[in-house]
Design a protein around this motif. Structure first.
Motif, mmCIF file in Angstrom:
data_model
loop_
_atom_site.group_PDB
_atom_site.id
_atom_site.type_symbol
_atom_site.label_atom_id
_atom_site.label_comp_id
_atom_site.label_asym_id
_atom_site.label_seq_id
_atom_site.Cartn_x
_atom_site.Cartn_y
_atom_site.Cartn_z
ATOM 1 N N LEU A 176 1.002 -1.191 -0.044
ATOM 2 C CA LEU A 176 -0.016 -0.076 -0.138
ATOM 3 C C LEU A 176 0.848 1.201 -0.130
ATOM 4 O O LEU A 176 2.055 1.239 0.502
ATOM 5 C CB LEU A 176 -1.002 -0.017 1.164
ATOM 6 N N LEU A 177 0.477 2.229 -0.693
ATOM 7 C CA LEU A 177 0.867 3.734 -0.747
ATOM 8 C C LEU A 177 0.176 4.327 0.269
ATOM 9 O O LEU A 177 -1.149 4.733 -0.200
ATOM 10 C CB LEU A 177 1.024 4.094 -2.031
ATOM 11 N N LEU A 178 0.477 4.909 1.354
ATOM 12 C CA LEU A 178 -0.200 5.310 2.563
ATOM 13 C C LEU A 178 -0.135 6.729 2.530
ATOM 14 O O LEU A 178 0.930 7.220 2.575
ATOM 15 C CB LEU A 178 0.043 4.833 3.778
ATOM 16 N N ARG A 179 -1.239 7.566 2.555
ATOM 17 C CA ARG A 179 -1.272 8.933 2.316
ATOM 18 C C ARG A 179 -1.544 9.833 3.423
ATOM 19 O O ARG A 179 -1.763 11.028 3.342
ATOM 20 C CB ARG A 179 -2.014 9.348 0.992
ATOM 21 N N ASN A 180 -2.253 9.141 4.355
ATOM 22 C CA ASN A 180 -2.604 10.090 5.517
ATOM 23 C C ASN A 180 -2.781 9.206 6.938
ATOM 24 O O ASN A 180 -2.295 8.395 6.871
ATOM 25 C CB ASN A 180 -4.339 10.342 5.256
ATOM 26 N N SER A 223 9.349 14.494 1.186
ATOM 27 C CA SER A 223 8.234 15.809 1.082
ATOM 28 C C SER A 223 8.531 16.504 -0.357
ATOM 29 O O SER A 223 9.735 16.744 -0.622
ATOM 30 C CB SER A 223 8.511 16.840 2.230
ATOM 31 N N TYR A 224 7.532 16.882 -1.115
ATOM 32 C CA TYR A 224 7.600 17.740 -2.253
ATOM 33 C C TYR A 224 8.003 19.299 -2.120
ATOM 34 O O TYR A 224 8.159 19.976 -2.865
ATOM 35 C CB TYR A 224 6.261 17.908 -2.938
ATOM 36 N N ASP A 225 8.179 19.655 -0.807
ATOM 37 C CA ASP A 225 8.406 21.136 -0.264
ATOM 38 C C ASP A 225 10.285 21.153 -0.201
ATOM 39 O O ASP A 225 10.434 22.369 -0.220
ATOM 40 C CB ASP A 225 8.058 21.442 1.015
ATOM 41 N N LEU A 226 10.772 20.102 -0.512
ATOM 42 C CA LEU A 226 12.234 19.987 -0.209
ATOM 43 C C LEU A 226 12.806 20.439 -1.690
ATOM 44 O O LEU A 226 12.390 19.615 -2.570
ATOM 45 C CB LEU A 226 12.950 18.957 0.275
ATOM 46 N N ASN A 227 13.859 21.419 -1.524
ATOM 47 C CA ASN A 227 14.633 21.387 -2.953
ATOM 48 C C ASN A 227 15.895 20.418 -2.832
ATOM 49 O O ASN A 227 16.027 19.734 -2.014
ATOM 50 C CB ASN A 227 15.303 22.825 -3.188
ATOM 51 N N ILE A 228 16.635 20.319 -3.929
ATOM 52 C CA ILE A 228 17.645 19.546 -3.977
ATOM 53 C C ILE A 228 18.555 19.578 -2.864
ATOM 54 O O ILE A 228 18.987 18.450 -2.403
ATOM 55 C CB ILE A 228 18.370 19.489 -5.224
ATOM 56 N N GLY A 229 18.986 20.790 -2.521
ATOM 57 C CA GLY A 229 19.964 20.811 -1.349
ATOM 58 C C GLY A 229 19.290 20.383 0.214
ATOM 59 O O GLY A 229 20.178 19.490 0.857
ATOM 60 N N GLN A 230 17.983 20.655 0.009
ATOM 61 C CA GLN A 230 17.329 20.106 1.273
ATOM 62 C C GLN A 230 16.989 18.560 1.320
ATOM 63 O O GLN A 230 17.375 17.891 2.484
ATOM 64 C CB GLN A 230 15.926 20.968 1.634
ATOM 65 N N ALA A 231 17.045 17.945 0.163
ATOM 66 C CA ALA A 231 16.741 16.592 0.167
ATOM 67 C C ALA A 231 18.078 15.611 0.551
ATOM 68 O O ALA A 231 18.130 14.770 1.036
ATOM 69 C CB ALA A 231 16.288 16.148 -1.437
ATOM 70 N N LEU A 232 19.240 16.532 0.093
ATOM 71 C CA LEU A 232 20.600 15.832 0.173
ATOM 72 C C LEU A 232 20.840 15.983 1.724
ATOM 73 O O LEU A 232 21.425 15.011 2.348
ATOM 74 C CB LEU A 232 21.580 16.465 -0.582
ATOM 75 N N ASP A 233 20.492 17.080 2.276
ATOM 76 C CA ASP A 233 20.872 17.178 3.882
ATOM 77 C C ASP A 233 19.981 16.083 4.357
ATOM 78 O O ASP A 233 20.487 15.512 5.576
ATOM 79 C CB ASP A 233 20.288 18.613 4.145
ATOM 80 N N LEU A 241 2.471 12.933 3.679
ATOM 81 C CA LEU A 241 2.742 12.728 5.099
ATOM 82 C C LEU A 241 3.754 13.827 5.733
ATOM 83 O O LEU A 241 4.041 13.777 6.692
ATOM 84 C CB LEU A 241 3.376 11.265 5.514
ATOM 85 N N ASN A 242 4.263 14.656 4.453
ATOM 86 C CA ASN A 242 5.423 15.759 4.934
ATOM 87 C C ASN A 242 6.450 15.575 5.495
ATOM 88 O O ASN A 242 6.715 16.075 6.832
ATOM 89 C CB ASN A 242 4.273 16.894 5.596
ATOM 90 N N ILE A 243 7.182 14.359 5.091
ATOM 91 C CA ILE A 243 8.682 14.102 5.637
ATOM 92 C C ILE A 243 9.392 15.123 5.246
ATOM 93 O O ILE A 243 10.048 14.856 4.080
ATOM 94 C CB ILE A 243 8.775 12.757 5.386
ATOM 95 N N ALA A 244 9.803 15.774 6.062
ATOM 96 C CA ALA A 244 10.730 17.116 5.660
ATOM 97 C C ALA A 244 12.197 16.924 6.403
ATOM 98 O O ALA A 244 13.043 17.708 6.340
ATOM 99 C CB ALA A 244 10.205 18.482 5.726
ATOM 100 N N ASN A 245 12.185 16.083 7.576
ATOM 101 C CA ASN A 245 13.476 16.155 8.320
ATOM 102 C C ASN A 245 13.370 14.777 8.936
ATOM 103 O O ASN A 245 12.569 13.969 8.877
ATOM 104 C CB ASN A 245 13.332 17.193 9.458
ATOM 105 N N PRO A 246 14.757 14.332 9.310
ATOM 106 C CA PRO A 246 15.221 13.107 9.784
ATOM 107 C C PRO A 246 14.136 12.497 11.006
ATOM 108 O O PRO A 246 13.937 11.291 11.238
ATOM 109 C CB PRO A 246 16.406 12.972 9.919
#
Length: 811
Positions: free
Chosen positions: A606-610, A654-664, A631-636
């Motif tokens: 399953l792809l869980l969305r909520n 999370s789709y709010d992250l740019n490449i630098g934040q994703a690599l971080d 699910l807004n996973i933006a940090n570890p």
């Protein structure tokens, strides 16, 4: 406060969802909180945005300052930040923000399993009947009752991020929902006349539903006040204070016509009960305007240069000096408005020179709205400027002890009701007489004498609440000494008294990070895998033909999932391939049946969305469980919470992250935990509002709309001419997808170097041939058979509306 608020909420310069507001600063906090508490009002700080990996230290520092200042509560969106707040500032209440997208009892239960809450602010899209189905014995409920309504679910809007790298989840909403759109049906632009604001809801005004909300179990009623004037805050708070007090006493509604006029005049795009009274799509979003309007006065019956006459007026009071606007159904940027010069009988007269009105554009039948009421504005301004909230005296609980030959000692405790269900007292001062107590021969010190002398606290910030006389034997002390003791007591309280927030814990954000050494990364030579999300059976067949290892299905009708699983299992060549079915992005009370329907299709996972789906499936280790972007996973810290407590196999960045934040993020958590979407049409608005129902039917809900979403291909055209695809899901919730595809192909090597091995392509409405070519292009990229530049040329040739690097390329 002066108008009757029990608490205020406000933001600081960082981590709050109203970055454009004139926010308080960290340095303001101690004085502000002291002032609020002296006036009997609580102060809540909003940290209701997502927090990125590189910001965790700053967030921790801010939490420590908040705790030290005696802030009463934190309002938080990010699950990882909430966990950090619970550890760093355990004595500050934790309120789940509406940005956390709590839409069901099961979703609330999941959050409660992560950490205790003192309050949950529910999604605005819930009705009173749906709220009644929340029966949490642990968490009091709060709802918004007045203010602007976002068309998208809070915490789920990616429009500003997708179109302009200004994330609503970071407090930078660009208000794209308030802009005009055209509707394009099956390739043809549909003429809707003056209706252009297809995504702009009317404002919420639930004052008449306060009794129903109380019966539903709501404990706190929230008014949106930030980015509004003091006059607005004054008017709205006064009305709701009066309505709530009456409802709590089971009295009839005290809200008058003048109260309703004040609500409309201070700010209104038109007032409605939002979703609270149930679904009525046309009632909520009429589409005629998207900015402040005020009450309707009526339609023009007659006019000439310099004056108008209204017919069928609405009874709204009108006077010289009031402002009006003429709604001619034309371009809203060309609207005309002016102040009334005078009223002569039935004629409303405007100054021919100074009004600036072009009467050649004014016609009978045009609507007129009242936009300004100087008399009301003046009264509200005088109220908030001149009404001084009374200081709330600190209640003191005195314990008197001593015996003849020893000093009389007064120990002072003050009740600090930081939490309504957790009243605690602290001993905050102790004073003793310099003269010992004497044996009493005639008039020993009794309760009355002690209370009379020690309770003379007029002119101070204290009042005697109780007195416990524990004197041993018959004791005597001069009244003058008791008076000196009282003065010493007040001085000690002024110097050292008041509630002292406990010191924050020694836990740091580092303690909450996942231990990467506990999760060995795959070998750097491990081949990356590509998953594909399909939205129809033809796309599924294309993905199977391409040999995709993991296929997600996200169909509008989950009844088609059984066929999808059967086609997959009969068509795959590699037995390691898996099919995962997506849950709806939102689940409301009573909608768990959708999950049961998905289960019956017997997928591999399953792809869980909520949050509700996380709760429902958290013990289902027999299924592969992936957490999606919503699910807004933006940090570890958030990633660790969901991986460990929900039992997920991997999560989507999370789709709010740019490449630098994703690599971080990848450098601070096991990279095998994550999947990143390399190609997609960004899901911008996800909303309860149904555009199909309002503008393509005569119905009010799914019960009578005729399901135009199943008969037509619909796009919305924005102000710059870009077309965006609109789709409905099983719950009739609409998603508006960015017409331009977003690709992260240029960054794939950096992501590979960081250890990421899971990549996703999301299809939208591609035909089978286009789907196949898109999948092949990304397979070639990940296998090293093509470079990013070559892929971009291939994909650009396939995408009719163009390609962008979008959010990943953001600074």
């Amino acid at each position: 406060m002066a108008a009757g608020a029990d608490a205020i909420y406000f933001g600081l310069p960082r981590f709050n969802a109203r970055m454009r507001a004139d926010n308080f600063t960290d340095d303001d906090l101690p004085e502000l909180m002291d002032w609020l508490h002296r006036h009997g009002v609580k102060g809540f700080v909003t940290m209701n945005t997502l927090v990125f990996t590189g910001e965790l230290q700053d967030a921790e520092t801010q939490l420590r300052k908040i705790a030290a200042a005696g802030v009463d509560a934190l309002i938080i969106q990010d699950l990882g930040l909430a966990k950090l707040a619970r550890e760093i500032a355990p004595d500050v209440e934790l309120h789940a923000s509406t940005q956390m997208t709590i839409t069901s009892p099961e979703g609330l239960s999941f959050v409660e399993s992560l950490f205790p809450l003192e309050r949950a602010v529910l999604a605005r899209e819930l009705s009173v009947r749906e709220i009644e189905r929340f029966h949490s014995p642990r968490t009091p409920l709060e709802v918004f009752v007045h203010g602007a309504l976002c068309v998208a679910y809070s915490g789920q809007c990616l429009t500003s991020e997708s179109l302009g790298q200004r994330s609503a989840n970071r407090g930078e909403c660009a208000q794209a929902c308030r802009m005009p759109y055209e509707i394009v049906v099956d390739g043809e632009t549909r003429d809707l006349g003056e209706v252009r604001y297809l995504l702009s809801p009317q404002d919420l005004a639930a004052v008449d539903l306060i009794p129903d909300l109380l019966k539903a179990g709501v404990k706190s009623f929230k008014i949106e006040g930030r980015l509004k004037t003091p006059e607005y805050v004054t008017a709205v708070t006064r009305v709701y204070r009066k309505a709530l007090d009456a409802a709590m006493e089971n009295g009839s509604s005290p809200v008058t016509a003048s109260d309703r006029h004040a609500l409309e005049m201070t700010f209104s795009r038109g007032l409605s009960t939002g979703w609270l009274a149930g679904t009525d799509h046309p009632y909520l979003t009429h589409g005629r305007y998207g900015k402040k309007r005020g009450p309707l006065l009526g339609k023009i019956a007659d006019c000439a240069p310099g004056w108008i006459k209204l017919g069928h007026t609405t009874g709204v009071p009108l006077a010289a000096g009031d402002g009006v606007v003429f709604d001619a159904g034309e371009n809203r940027d060309m609207e005309q408005g002016a102040r009334i010069w005078k009223i002569e009988g039935e004629r409303i007269v405007f100054h021919k020179t100074y009004s600036g009105i072009n009467f050649d554009r004014i016609r009978p039948g045009h609507k007129v709205y009242k936009t300004s009421d100087p008399k009301l504005e003046s009264e509200l301004r005088r109220f908030w400027q001149n009404t001084k909230p009374a200081e709330k005296k600190t209640p003191l609980h005195l314990t008197i002890s001593g015996k003849p030959g020893e000093p009389l000692t007064v120990a002072v405790a003050a009740v600090y009701d930081r939490r309504a269900d957790d009243q605690r007292s602290q001993t905050i001062a102790t004073v003793s007489s310099t003269i010992p107590l004497q044996p009493a021969t005639r008039h020993p010190l009794d309760d009355n004498t002690l209370a009379a002398q020690l309770g003379r606290l007029g002119g101070t910030g204290y009042e005697l609440a109780s007195l416990d006389n524990q004197l041993q034997g018959a004791c005597h002390l001069a009244l003058s000494t008791l008076n000196e003791l009282r003065r010493a007591l007040v001085a000690a309280l002024d110097r050292d008294g008041g509630f002292k927030p406990p010191s924050p814990s020694t836990t740091t954000h580092q303690d909450l990070l996942p231990r990467i050494t506990d999760h060995p990364a795959p070998a750097t030579t491990a081949q990356p895998s590509l998953s594909v999300l399909c939205r129809g059976l033809d796309q599924l067949h294309a993905a199977i033909e391409c040999g995709v290892e993991t296929i997600y299905c996200d169909f509008e009708d989950p009844r088609r999932y059984k066929q999808a699983v059967a086609d997959f299992k009969s068509g795959i060549q590699d037995p390691k391939s898996k099919i995962l079915l997506a849950t709806p992005r939102i689940l409301k009370p009573g909608e768990l049946g959708y999950l049961k329907l998905i289960e019956r299709a017997e997928p591999d996972g399953l792809l869980l969305r909520n949050l509700a789906a996380l709760e429902y499936y958290k013990n289902r280790s027999d299924l592969v469980r992936a957490g999606d972007f919503s699910l807004n996973i933006a940090n570890p810290i958030t990633a660790r919470l969901l991986m460990e407590h929900a039992g997920l196999d991997w999560v989507t960045v999370s789709y709010d992250l740019n490449i630098g934040q994703a690599l971080d993020l990848l450098s601070h958590a096991p990279p095998q935990w994550f999947e990143l979407t390399l190609h997609q049409h960004m899901p911008m608005f996800h909303m309860e509002h149904c555009v199909f129902c309002v503008f393509l039917s005569k119905g009010t809900s799914y019960k009578d709309c005729g399901r135009p979403c199943e008969k037509h291909v619909v796009h919305l055209r924005d102000r710059v001419g870009q077309l965006h695809r609109l789709q409905a899901d099983v719950g009739c919730r609409n998603t508006l997808f960015n017409g331009r595809a977003q690709t992260g192909a240029r960054f794939h090597q950096k992501l590979l170097d960081a250890g990421l091995r899971r990549f996703r392509v999301e299809l939208l409405d591609e035909d089978p041939a286009t789907a196949t070519r898109t999948i092949r292009a990304y397979q070639d990229l990940l296998a090293g058979r093509d470079e990013a530049a070559g892929l971009l040329r291939r994909v650009e040739a396939l995408e009719k509306l163009g390609v962008t690097e979008g959010t990943l390329a953001g600074a």
